[in-house]
Scaffold this active site. Structure first.
Site, PDB file in Angstrom:
ATOM      1  N   LEU A 148     -29.679  -0.204  18.098  1.00 14.29           N
ATOM      2  CA  LEU A 148     -29.174  -1.443  18.656  1.00 14.29           C
ATOM      3  C   LEU A 148     -28.956  -2.413  17.498  1.00 14.29           C
ATOM      4  O   LEU A 148     -29.673  -2.373  16.497  1.00 14.29           O
ATOM      5  CB  LEU A 148     -30.178  -2.049  19.646  1.00 14.29           C
ATOM      6  CG  LEU A 148     -30.527  -1.225  20.893  1.00 14.29           C
ATOM      7  CD1 LEU A 148     -31.592  -1.952  21.706  1.00 14.29           C
ATOM      8  CD2 LEU A 148     -29.284  -0.978  21.745  1.00 14.29           C
ATOM      9  N   ASP A 149     -27.973  -3.293  17.635  1.00 18.06           N
ATOM     10  CA  ASP A 149     -27.773  -4.316  16.616  1.00 18.06           C
ATOM     11  C   ASP A 149     -29.033  -5.161  16.475  1.00 18.06           C
ATOM     12  O   ASP A 149     -29.822  -5.291  17.423  1.00 18.06           O
ATOM     13  CB  ASP A 149     -26.599  -5.227  16.990  1.00 18.06           C
ATOM     14  CG  ASP A 149     -25.273  -4.491  17.013  1.00 18.06           C
ATOM     15  OD1 ASP A 149     -25.142  -3.501  16.276  1.00 18.06           O
ATOM     16  OD2 ASP A 149     -24.375  -4.906  17.771  1.00 18.06           O
ATOM     17  N   LYS A 150     -29.207  -5.762  15.323  1.00 23.41           N
ATOM     18  CA  LYS A 150     -30.392  -6.580  15.055  1.00 23.41           C
ATOM     19  C   LYS A 150     -30.661  -7.576  16.181  1.00 23.41           C
ATOM     20  O   LYS A 150     -31.799  -7.710  16.642  1.00 23.41           O
ATOM     21  CB  LYS A 150     -30.203  -7.322  13.724  1.00 23.41           C
ATOM     22  CG  LYS A 150     -31.301  -8.341  13.429  1.00 23.41           C
ATOM     23  CD  LYS A 150     -30.984  -9.132  12.171  1.00 23.41           C
ATOM     24  CE  LYS A 150     -32.025 -10.231  11.944  1.00 23.41           C
ATOM     25  NZ  LYS A 150     -31.716 -11.050  10.746  1.00 23.41           N
ATOM     26  N   ARG A 251     -19.349  -5.644  22.498  1.00 23.98           N
ATOM     27  CA  ARG A 251     -18.941  -6.922  21.923  1.00 23.98           C
ATOM     28  C   ARG A 251     -17.443  -6.939  21.629  1.00 23.98           C
ATOM     29  O   ARG A 251     -16.741  -7.919  21.926  1.00 23.98           O
ATOM     30  CB  ARG A 251     -19.742  -7.193  20.653  1.00 23.98           C
ATOM     31  CG  ARG A 251     -21.249  -7.298  20.902  1.00 23.98           C
ATOM     32  CD  ARG A 251     -22.067  -7.186  19.622  1.00 23.98           C
ATOM     33  NE  ARG A 251     -21.824  -8.290  18.723  1.00 23.98           N
ATOM     34  CZ  ARG A 251     -22.300  -8.359  17.483  1.00 23.98           C
ATOM     35  NH1 ARG A 251     -23.040  -7.340  16.986  1.00 23.98           N
ATOM     36  NH2 ARG A 251     -22.049  -9.400  16.723  1.00 23.98           N
TER      37      ARG A 251
END
Length: 328
Positions: A148-150, A251
């Site tokens: 997962l993105d930060k 996104r």
């Protein structure tokens, strides 16, 4: 860029441009003069700010050399190949001898990378799982099957054995993993339930961003549905389900339809038209939200050992819940 102490600890090389080098690319010149370094390594050093001419840092590999120019190249000492364990608290949803499922908080980087060598989920997993992770899935990413993105929160699974890693990786490859996300997006998509099937590739004008591209991208499919309308239609809460797993997929897909995720620093407009519908205090609260409002709410897969179907859920975290209340 490197500070003074880092440069003193690094190997230093000096290359001077000669008459025959006029007009040559900087990376080509340095690769020719420093055969121990590959051209790709030199390009990475230039991009990282490790090459300078006098007091000026050169960050473009395509910089054209002039005769007499003197370039200093600093090569940092090699980092330890294996990340070290760190006692970072984890919210564990499930653990057995094959795998571990955690609820990742926003702000936690998944694996070490330049700029984030420590304090990552990998460091936490090594400390928690011990030697069982060694060699599984790569030295820098032991046990990591997906990420997962930060600043995206939610459910993640990591493998603890080679067999579990291979089994989970195969499920991601064949798209049999169930992945559902909660996303707060600007506006209300029309239709209110549907899919976005648009290829995603590297943004040609911004290398840190991905984009919907007409050619050269990878197929990507996101299914979505509106679960709640907020702020008089200024925003909406969506459930997004991934059929593919491209970088920044949700996104990018939502932004391509004009419904960027609230708080998204890369793909969200600073002052979208939809924000004009909000009261000033609500608009201010949204502007102060420190991350993309995206949460991995559901993860389902077949257990790589028993074959039993498992499903894990994570409630929307407090920061997104507060934003929902403000918008509602």
């Amino acid at each position: 860029m490197m500070d003074t102490d880092e440069k003193n600890a690094a190997a230093r090389h000096l290359v001077v441009g000669e008459a025959g080098d006029a007009g040559a690319r900087l990376d080509v010149l340095l690769a020719a003069r420093l055969p121990a370094l590959s051209r790709s390594r030199i390009q990475a050093l230039i991009k990282a700010g490790h090459v300078s001419e006098g007091a000026r840092t050169i960050t473009e590999a395509s910089h054209r050399v002039k005769p007499g120019q003197s370039f200093a190249i600093f090569v940092p000492e090699s980092e330890a190949a294996l990340p070290q364990g760190e006692a970072i608290p984890l919210t564990i949803l499930h653990e057995d001898e094959y795998l571990i499922v955690i609820d990742k908080p926003a702000g936690l980087v998944v694996h070490p990378a330049p700029g984030n060598a420590t304090g990552t989920l990998v460091n936490a997993l090594i400390a928690h799982c011990g030697d069982s992770l060694a060699g599984i899935g790569g030295v820098r990413r032991p046990g990591i099957v997906h990420r997962l993105d930060k600043d995206t929160s939610g459910v993640m699974v990591a493998a603890k054995t080679d067999a579990a890693y291979a089994g989970l990786q195969a499920q991601f490859a064949t798209r049999t993993i169930e992945r559902a996300y909660a996303a707060l997006a600007w506006g209300v998509p029309q239709p209110r339930a549907g899919e976005i099937a648009r290829a995603i590739g590297r943004n040609p004008r911004h290398r840190k961003k991905m984009a919907v591209v007409a050619r050269g991208g990878k197929p990507a499919l996101t299914r979505y549905r509106v679960t709640r309308t907020l702020g008089g239609g200024a925003a909406s809460l969506l459930e997004c389900r991934l059929e593919t797993g491209r970088t920044h997929q949700i996104r990018v897909h939502l932004a391509s339809r004009g419904h960027a995720i609230l708080g998204d620093p890369l793909y969200g407009a600073a002052h979208p038209a939809a924000a004009r519908r909000l009261k000033p205090e609500t608009r201010q609260a949204v502007a102060a939200f420190p991350r993309q409002a995206l949460h991995a709410a559901t993860l389902g897969f077949a257990h790589p050992g028993s074959g039993r179907m498992l499903q894990f859920k994570s409630e929307i975290p407090p920061d997104m819940s507060r934003l929902l209340e403000i918008l509602g």
